[in-house]
Structures are given as C-alpha cells and as structure tokens.
Design a protein around this motif. Structure first.
Motif, mmCIF file in Angstrom:
data_model
loop_
_atom_site.group_PDB
_atom_site.id
_atom_site.type_symbol
_atom_site.label_atom_id
_atom_site.label_comp_id
_atom_site.label_asym_id
_atom_site.label_seq_id
_atom_site.Cartn_x
_atom_site.Cartn_y
_atom_site.Cartn_z
ATOM 1 N N GLN A 153 0.145 -8.709 -4.527
ATOM 2 C CA GLN A 153 0.625 -8.132 -5.508
ATOM 3 C C GLN A 153 -1.120 -7.055 -5.577
ATOM 4 O OE1 GLN A 153 0.105 -11.062 -8.563
ATOM 5 N NE2 GLN A 153 -0.546 -9.755 -10.461
ATOM 6 N N THR A 154 -2.290 -7.669 -5.306
ATOM 7 C CA THR A 154 -3.628 -6.331 -6.135
ATOM 8 C C THR A 154 -3.471 -5.380 -4.985
ATOM 9 O OG1 THR A 154 -5.026 -8.236 -6.249
ATOM 10 C CG2 THR A 154 -5.928 -6.185 -5.997
ATOM 11 N N LEU A 155 -2.601 -5.552 -3.843
ATOM 12 C CA LEU A 155 -2.824 -4.299 -2.704
ATOM 13 C C LEU A 155 -2.268 -2.676 -3.570
ATOM 14 C CD1 LEU A 155 -4.218 -2.755 -0.397
ATOM 15 C CD2 LEU A 155 -2.334 -4.140 0.651
ATOM 16 N N ILE A 156 -0.171 -3.976 -3.601
ATOM 17 C CA ILE A 156 0.422 -2.896 -4.279
ATOM 18 C C ILE A 156 -0.060 -2.473 -5.107
ATOM 19 C CG2 ILE A 156 2.680 -3.042 -4.968
ATOM 20 C CD1 ILE A 156 3.332 -4.584 -2.185
ATOM 21 N N TYR A 157 -0.286 -3.656 -5.817
ATOM 22 C CA TYR A 157 -0.288 -2.554 -7.621
ATOM 23 C C TYR A 157 -1.165 -1.697 -7.824
ATOM 24 C CZ TYR A 157 -1.966 -2.714 -12.842
ATOM 25 O OH TYR A 157 -2.152 -2.422 -14.246
ATOM 26 N N LEU A 158 -2.935 -1.395 -7.107
ATOM 27 C CA LEU A 158 -3.633 -0.343 -6.701
ATOM 28 C C LEU A 158 -3.211 0.471 -6.164
ATOM 29 C CD1 LEU A 158 -7.062 -2.584 -5.927
ATOM 30 C CD2 LEU A 158 -6.392 -2.236 -8.386
ATOM 31 N N GLY A 159 -2.615 0.369 -5.097
ATOM 32 C CA GLY A 159 -1.790 1.672 -4.626
ATOM 33 C C GLY A 159 -0.872 2.268 -5.554
ATOM 34 N N CYS A 160 -0.016 1.764 -6.277
ATOM 35 C CA CYS A 160 0.689 2.029 -6.989
ATOM 36 C C CYS A 160 -0.030 2.681 -8.449
ATOM 37 C CB CYS A 160 1.986 1.210 -7.386
ATOM 38 S SG CYS A 160 3.174 0.653 -6.373
ATOM 39 N N MET A 161 -0.425 2.447 -9.116
ATOM 40 C CA MET A 161 -1.163 2.883 -9.749
ATOM 41 C C MET A 161 -1.617 4.156 -9.466
ATOM 42 S SD MET A 161 -0.340 1.356 -12.753
ATOM 43 C CE MET A 161 -2.096 1.734 -13.922
ATOM 44 N N GLN A 162 -2.949 4.149 -8.285
ATOM 45 C CA GLN A 162 -3.916 5.698 -8.012
ATOM 46 C C GLN A 162 -2.442 6.667 -7.792
ATOM 47 O OE1 GLN A 162 -6.749 6.012 -7.376
ATOM 48 N NE2 GLN A 162 -7.643 4.368 -7.563
ATOM 49 N N LEU A 163 -1.476 5.624 -6.421
ATOM 50 C CA LEU A 163 -0.579 7.176 -6.469
ATOM 51 C C LEU A 163 0.445 7.384 -7.818
ATOM 52 C CD1 LEU A 163 1.423 5.406 -3.779
ATOM 53 C CD2 LEU A 163 -0.393 7.806 -3.488
ATOM 54 N N SER A 164 0.258 6.698 -8.301
ATOM 55 C CA SER A 164 1.087 7.490 -9.938
ATOM 56 C C SER A 164 -0.051 7.655 -10.708
ATOM 57 C CB SER A 164 1.320 5.673 -11.030
ATOM 58 O OG SER A 164 1.789 6.546 -11.926
ATOM 59 N N ALA A 165 -0.759 8.125 -10.767
ATOM 60 C CA ALA A 165 -2.527 9.178 -10.861
ATOM 61 C C ALA A 165 -2.243 10.312 -10.802
ATOM 62 C CB ALA A 165 -3.657 8.352 -11.162
ATOM 63 N N ILE A 166 -2.370 10.355 -9.158
ATOM 64 C CA ILE A 166 -2.416 11.310 -8.036
ATOM 65 C C ILE A 166 -0.756 12.518 -9.042
ATOM 66 C CG2 ILE A 166 -2.147 12.652 -6.108
ATOM 67 C CD1 ILE A 166 -4.448 10.095 -4.931
ATOM 68 N N MET A 167 -0.223 11.683 -8.720
ATOM 69 C CA MET A 167 1.079 12.145 -8.763
ATOM 70 C C MET A 167 1.102 12.807 -10.786
ATOM 71 S SD MET A 167 2.641 12.399 -6.368
ATOM 72 C CE MET A 167 3.936 13.456 -6.935
ATOM 73 N N PHE A 168 0.389 12.111 -11.970
ATOM 74 C CA PHE A 168 0.238 12.752 -12.470
ATOM 75 C C PHE A 168 -0.272 13.974 -12.683
ATOM 76 C CE2 PHE A 168 -2.071 12.863 -16.766
ATOM 77 C CZ PHE A 168 -1.377 13.428 -17.596
ATOM 78 N N CYS A 169 -1.366 14.171 -11.534
ATOM 79 C CA CYS A 169 -2.249 15.035 -11.387
ATOM 80 C C CYS A 169 -1.576 16.414 -11.196
ATOM 81 C CB CYS A 169 -3.931 15.184 -10.751
ATOM 82 S SG CYS A 169 -5.178 14.266 -11.406
ATOM 83 N N VAL A 170 -0.764 15.910 -9.646
ATOM 84 C CA VAL A 170 0.157 16.806 -9.578
ATOM 85 C C VAL A 170 0.719 17.895 -10.877
ATOM 86 C CG1 VAL A 170 1.623 17.648 -8.060
ATOM 87 C CG2 VAL A 170 -0.715 16.267 -7.050
ATOM 88 N N PHE A 171 1.738 16.535 -11.305
ATOM 89 C CA PHE A 171 2.093 17.614 -12.686
ATOM 90 C C PHE A 171 1.840 18.456 -13.531
ATOM 91 C CE2 PHE A 171 3.778 16.673 -17.077
ATOM 92 C CZ PHE A 171 5.273 17.131 -17.214
ATOM 93 N N VAL A 172 0.320 18.023 -13.928
ATOM 94 C CA VAL A 172 0.192 18.507 -14.423
ATOM 95 C C VAL A 172 -0.775 19.970 -14.653
ATOM 96 C CG1 VAL A 172 -2.548 18.450 -16.936
ATOM 97 C CG2 VAL A 172 -0.807 16.618 -16.450
ATOM 98 N N ILE A 173 -2.141 20.384 -13.388
ATOM 99 C CA ILE A 173 -2.298 21.268 -12.311
ATOM 100 C C ILE A 173 -1.316 22.437 -12.510
ATOM 101 C CG2 ILE A 173 -3.359 21.876 -10.532
ATOM 102 C CD1 ILE A 173 -5.323 20.145 -13.162
ATOM 103 N N ALA A 174 -0.636 21.871 -11.645
ATOM 104 C CA ALA A 174 0.635 22.426 -10.905
ATOM 105 C C ALA A 174 1.670 22.740 -12.357
ATOM 106 C CB ALA A 174 1.975 22.233 -10.149
ATOM 107 N N LEU A 175 1.102 22.369 -13.128
ATOM 108 C CA LEU A 175 1.940 23.105 -14.924
ATOM 109 C C LEU A 175 1.079 24.479 -15.156
ATOM 110 C CD1 LEU A 175 4.526 22.522 -16.803
ATOM 111 C CD2 LEU A 175 2.506 21.785 -18.526
ATOM 112 N N GLY A 176 0.065 24.255 -15.023
ATOM 113 C CA GLY A 176 -0.591 25.564 -15.169
ATOM 114 C C GLY A 176 -0.190 26.912 -14.668
ATOM 115 N N MET A 177 0.299 27.116 -13.963
ATOM 116 C CA MET A 177 0.816 28.007 -12.670
ATOM 117 C C MET A 177 1.999 28.906 -13.712
ATOM 118 S SD MET A 177 1.533 25.837 -8.880
ATOM 119 C CE MET A 177 -0.042 24.967 -8.402
ATOM 120 N N ARG A 178 2.651 28.011 -14.675
ATOM 121 C CA ARG A 178 3.655 27.908 -15.522
ATOM 122 C C ARG A 178 3.213 28.287 -16.849
ATOM 123 N NH1 ARG A 178 8.638 29.029 -13.524
ATOM 124 N NH2 ARG A 178 8.025 29.433 -10.555
#
Length: 350
Positions: A256-281
């Motif tokens: 539980q702990t490992l998967i939860y933290l892993g998914c939350m970290q990756l989710s936050a990273i994907m949000f950053c990718v979405f926001v930062i890349a959005l600035g290209m357009r």
C-alpha cells in the motif's frame, strides 16, 4: 461550479497568448524567467484557494481546489529544480561561490525567520500560548509556526542537497541530477522517521523532474512538435489515472505505502509536464500575475496568518465569501509590502 473555478484561476490573468498552428511553438521563452515568475504567481493563488477549501465551512467552488495543493506545490518544486540546474549549467562552479549565503541564508533563512517573528507576535496578540523556543523548535518538529510552511523547510533541504551534489559531481550534470534523486529518496525516509505528514514529500520528485527537464528539454520540445494537444491530453489523463490508482491499486495488489507514494509522485510529475508543456502553446500574461510572482514566497507564507486572524475570537468573519475575500486581499497587500521590506534587507546583505 467548474466554470466558476476556471474563472477564479483566470482572475489575475490579463492576457492569454497562444499559437494554434500544429507546427508552431511559442519558443524557448516558455521557461523564461519572466514566464516562470508568472506561473509562480498563478499557482501561489491556487495554493491559497486549496487552503481556503479547508478553512471555510461550506467550501463550495473552493472544493474543486482541495485536492490540487499537492500538484500546485509540485510546480514550485519543479521550477526550483529547473532554475538551479540551468543556472549551474550556464555559470559552472562560479554559481556555487557564495551559494549557501546568497541562495540559502539570505533568500530563505532570513525571510523565513522574519515570518516566524511576525506569526509569533500575532499569535501572542491573539492570546495563543507560545514561546520563542516553540518558534525555533517548529523548524524541525514537523509543526511549523508559520502556517503551511513545510515547503520552505523542504526547499532548505533540497538547496543543500543540490549544493553538495554539485560539489561532488562537478560539471557532470547527469551525476548532479542523480545525486539529487538520491537526496529526494533520503528526504522521504527522513520525513517518515521524524513523523512528518505525508504531504511533506508527496510531490518532492518534481524537483528532480525540473532538473531532468534541463538535460532533455530539446528532446521533449521535439517530441511535442507533432500531435501536441493529443500528447497534452495524454499527460493530463495520466495524471488523473495515477491519482486514482494510488488509492485503488493497493486494495488489490498490496504494498500500500509503496504503490501509493509512487503513484502520487508520478501523478504530480505528469501534472508538471502538462502545465510546463502547455506554455509552449498557451501563455498566461499580465502585470498582476507578474506582481504576484515577484511576491509569491511572501504570499505563500502570509496567507495562513490571515486565515487564522479572520476566524479568531477577536475577529470572526462568519460569511465564507467575506472571509475568503478578506484573506485574499489582506494576503496580497501584506505580501507586496513584505516583499519590499525583505528585498531591501536582501540587497543590504548581498
């Protein structure tokens, strides 16, 4: 409700610039100092919205921001990691000269100490039982006197990790990034051992994502040249799916702990990718955003005090609307004034 939330996000935005052609970008300025400063202003306001959702009896439209605090702070981590490495890439070892004094003591420790004193005086005036020793102890006991300032304490740590990593690795930027990744893992262990809340490290790996972006930005920009909006949608969907996977997957496969933290970290990273890349357009611009970005640190640190004051025994604003407006207006005004004061102190010390 959703449309109202969008309006709240766009409230400080005066101008939106975009490119619609499939083969055109807004150029490298999507991560320029001016634009990232405006991003800080935008997400500082969104952090206030997320905290207001927890501070009002009927959160209403703010409830849509209640789950975004982790992602909003992730943007700040990302921009910090990106900014540190890109400056080191440009300036080399010269960037490390005076780094601890200039970037840690003057830019972080002294402003944070000023805010601790402000909170201490305010709490004493409100009748709270606290001492100077309590104030200093709050820097390490997981319960900062300054509301929601765990992020600042985390940044202290990550700046120190970056400095040590850069010293050890020299100009080998990939090694610097790798050592900082190890530092992020150590941060999670430290927070767990100290009994800090999970939110202290939910999005800490976005700091490393920001550093990694410096090293691979040309490949990323090239990858986004084609099918831009499809890839942006994919990043957003991945962010949402990982968020829900964090709570669903452990029910079926354990760990539980490992998967939860892993998914939350990756989710936050994907949000950053979405926001930062959005600035290209798409580019959000405005003098208001620029001003908020300049004083984003002060805005982040001071708004919690007004949330307490306006719901205290001395001054209790019953109306959620009036309370929210009072917090926003007082926080922005105080942040602007404090930014001027702290900037003057920094200039004297530098």
């Amino acid at each position: 409700m959703f449309l109202l939330a969008i309006l709240l996000v766009l409230l400080p935005v005066e101008k939106i610039e975009w490119k619609t052609e499939s083969n055109q970008m807004l150029g490298e300025t999507y991560l320029s100092r001016d634009y990232t400063n405006q991003l800080r202003g935008l997400f500082a306001v969104m952090i206030i919205y997320s905290h207001l959702s927890l501070g009002v009896e009927s959160s209403g439209v703010f409830s849509l921001f209640s789950e975004l605090g982790n992602y909003d702070v992730g943007i700040f981590f990302f921009l910090s990691g990106y900014g540190l490495l890109v400056q080191y890439q440009k300036k080399g070892k010269d960037y490390l000269k005076g780094f601890l004094w200039r970037r840690v003591v003057v830019s972080l420790v002294i402003p944070y100490l000023i805010f601790n004193v402000i909170y201490y005086v305010a709490y004493v005036c409100l009748g709270r039982q606290t001492t100077p020793l309590d104030m200093l102890a709050s820097w390490i006991n997981g319960h900062p006197l300054v509301s929601n300032s765990w992020y600042i304490i985390a940044i202290f740590y990550f700046y120190l990790v970056f400095f040590v990593s850069a010293l050890l690795s020299g100009k080998r930027l990939w090694l610097t990034t790798g050592l900082c990744f190890v530092g992020s893992l150590a941060w999670m262990v430290i927070c767990h051992a100290m009994g800090y809340g999970d939110w202290w490290f939910y999005s800490c790996f976005t700091f490393n994502a920001g550093m990694l972006w410096v090293l691979v930005h040309e490949r990323v920009e090239g990858w986004f040249q084609k099918y831009f909006w499809l890839k942006e949608a994919g990043a957003l969907v991945a962010c949402i799916v990982l968020y829900y996977a964090a709570t669903i997957l452990p029910q079926y496969i354990g760990m539980q702990t490992l998967i939860y933290l892993g998914c939350m970290q990756l989710s936050a990273i994907m949000f950053c990718v979405f926001v930062i890349a959005l600035g290209m357009r798409i580019r959000f611009n405005g003098r208001c955003l620029a001003l908020l970005g300049e004083c984003s640190l002060e805005l982040y640190l001071i708004h919690g005090l007004f949330m307490t004051i306006f719901r205290s025994d001395s001054l209790y604003l019953e109306s959620d609307i009036l309370y929210s407006l009072a917090v926003l207006l007082a926080a922005v005004l105080a942040a602007f004034l404090l930014h001027k004061l702290i900037a003057a102190i920094k200039n004297t010390l530098k």
